[in-house]
Scaffold this motif. Structure first.
Motif, PDB file in Angstrom:
ATOM      1  N   PHE A  17       0.835  -1.199   0.000  1.00 53.75           N
ATOM      2  CA  PHE A  17       0.000   0.000   0.000  1.00 53.75           C
ATOM      3  C   PHE A  17       0.868   1.247   0.000  1.00 53.75           C
ATOM      4  O   PHE A  17       2.068   1.186   0.228  1.00 53.75           O
ATOM      5  CB  PHE A  17      -0.919   0.029   1.227  1.00 53.75           C
ATOM      6  CG  PHE A  17      -1.924  -1.068   1.247  1.00 53.75           C
ATOM      7  CD1 PHE A  17      -3.096  -0.963   0.521  1.00 53.75           C
ATOM      8  CD2 PHE A  17      -1.699  -2.228   1.981  1.00 53.75           C
ATOM      9  CE1 PHE A  17      -4.037  -1.980   0.528  1.00 53.75           C
ATOM     10  CE2 PHE A  17      -2.632  -3.257   1.996  1.00 53.75           C
ATOM     11  CZ  PHE A  17      -3.798  -3.126   1.270  1.00 53.75           C
ATOM     12  N   LYS A  18       0.246   2.382  -0.224  1.00 47.28           N
ATOM     13  CA  LYS A  18       0.930   3.673  -0.218  1.00 47.28           C
ATOM     14  C   LYS A  18       0.216   4.605   0.752  1.00 47.28           C
ATOM     15  O   LYS A  18      -1.011   4.656   0.776  1.00 47.28           O
ATOM     16  CB  LYS A  18       0.906   4.272  -1.626  1.00 47.28           C
ATOM     17  CG  LYS A  18       1.568   5.617  -1.729  1.00 47.28           C
ATOM     18  CD  LYS A  18       1.459   6.159  -3.147  1.00 47.28           C
ATOM     19  CE  LYS A  18       2.012   7.567  -3.197  1.00 47.28           C
ATOM     20  NZ  LYS A  18       1.786   8.182  -4.492  1.00 47.28           N
ATOM     21  N   VAL A  19       0.968   5.329   1.531  1.00 49.91           N
ATOM     22  CA  VAL A  19       0.413   6.317   2.463  1.00 49.91           C
ATOM     23  C   VAL A  19       0.419   7.680   1.779  1.00 49.91           C
ATOM     24  O   VAL A  19       1.415   8.077   1.178  1.00 49.91           O
ATOM     25  CB  VAL A  19       1.239   6.374   3.770  1.00 49.91           C
ATOM     26  CG1 VAL A  19       0.796   7.533   4.639  1.00 49.91           C
ATOM     27  CG2 VAL A  19       1.130   5.064   4.530  1.00 49.91           C
ATOM     28  N   ILE A  20      -0.718   8.370   1.861  1.00 49.94           N
ATOM     29  CA  ILE A  20      -0.827   9.742   1.358  1.00 49.94           C
ATOM     30  C   ILE A  20      -1.045  10.635   2.581  1.00 49.94           C
ATOM     31  O   ILE A  20      -2.163  10.719   3.094  1.00 49.94           O
ATOM     32  CB  ILE A  20      -2.003   9.905   0.369  1.00 49.94           C
ATOM     33  CG1 ILE A  20      -1.887   8.906  -0.771  1.00 49.94           C
ATOM     34  CG2 ILE A  20      -2.068  11.337  -0.145  1.00 49.94           C
ATOM     35  CD1 ILE A  20      -3.134   8.823  -1.644  1.00 49.94           C
ATOM     36  N   PRO A  21       0.010  11.260   3.090  1.00 55.35           N
ATOM     37  CA  PRO A  21      -0.143  12.058   4.318  1.00 55.35           C
ATOM     38  C   PRO A  21      -0.790  13.414   4.052  1.00 55.35           C
ATOM     39  O   PRO A  21      -0.586  14.020   2.994  1.00 55.35           O
ATOM     40  CB  PRO A  21       1.301  12.234   4.803  1.00 55.35           C
ATOM     41  CG  PRO A  21       2.131  12.096   3.582  1.00 55.35           C
ATOM     42  CD  PRO A  21       1.384  11.198   2.633  1.00 55.35           C
ATOM     43  N   TYR A  22      -1.583  13.835   5.012  1.00 51.71           N
ATOM     44  CA  TYR A  22      -2.189  15.169   4.987  1.00 51.71           C
ATOM     45  C   TYR A  22      -1.924  15.814   6.339  1.00 51.71           C
ATOM     46  O   TYR A  22      -1.826  15.133   7.341  1.00 51.71           O
ATOM     47  CB  TYR A  22      -3.717  15.081   4.814  1.00 51.71           C
ATOM     48  CG  TYR A  22      -4.172  14.652   3.449  1.00 51.71           C
ATOM     49  CD1 TYR A  22      -4.371  15.594   2.450  1.00 51.71           C
ATOM     50  CD2 TYR A  22      -4.432  13.322   3.164  1.00 51.71           C
ATOM     51  CE1 TYR A  22      -4.814  15.206   1.191  1.00 51.71           C
ATOM     52  CE2 TYR A  22      -4.872  12.927   1.912  1.00 51.71           C
ATOM     53  CZ  TYR A  22      -5.065  13.870   0.934  1.00 51.71           C
ATOM     54  OH  TYR A  22      -5.511  13.493  -0.305  1.00 51.71           O
ATOM     55  N   SER A  23      -1.855  17.120   6.359  1.00 51.10           N
ATOM     56  CA  SER A  23      -1.746  17.850   7.615  1.00 51.10           C
ATOM     57  C   SER A  23      -2.814  18.928   7.619  1.00 51.10           C
ATOM     58  O   SER A  23      -2.845  19.795   6.750  1.00 51.10           O
ATOM     59  CB  SER A  23      -0.371  18.486   7.763  1.00 51.10           C
ATOM     60  OG  SER A  23      -0.338  19.249   8.959  1.00 51.10           O
ATOM     61  N   SER A  24      -3.692  18.848   8.600  1.00 58.96           N
ATOM     62  CA  SER A  24      -4.781  19.825   8.670  1.00 58.96           C
ATOM     63  C   SER A  24      -4.351  21.094   9.384  1.00 58.96           C
ATOM     64  O   SER A  24      -5.084  22.071   9.387  1.00 58.96           O
ATOM     65  CB  SER A  24      -5.972  19.218   9.410  1.00 58.96           C
ATOM     66  OG  SER A  24      -5.619  18.985  10.765  1.00 58.96           O
TER      67      SER A  24
END
Length: 91
Positions: A17-24
């Motif tokens: 799998f691949k992680v798609i990081p987000y920062s709010s």
């Protein structure tokens, strides 16, 4: 990249799998936008530490309708939502 992000990315890569990081940046509007973006990208799972789990109910429902699992971190209330979506979404 933080140590948590790196650990998650490494573990995900090992599982294919691949992680798609987000920062709010602790912004509820940014967090909602990130969840919507993830839904549009067709992710399989969203792992999130909700700023306000009640405010995210609408996007959680949208994710569930798209057969996306929600895993919440943090508060007891968030755990309740995570369990609800786990039971009601078939991968």
């Amino acid at each position: 990249m933080s140590a948590v992000e790196k650990g998650a990315s490494d573990a995900a890569a090992e599982a294919g799998f691949k992680v798609i990081p987000y920062s709010s940046q602790r912004s509820l509007l940014e967090q909602i936008s990130s969840v919507n973006d993830s839904i549009e990208k067709g992710v399989k799972c969203i792992i999130i530490d909700p700023i306000d789990v009640n405010a995210l109910d609408g996007v959680f429902e949208k994710a569930a309708e798209n057969h996306i699992r929600i895993i919440t971190l943090g508060t007891e209330n968030a755990k309740r939502y995570s369990e609800h979506y786990r039971k009601n979404v078939t991968a």
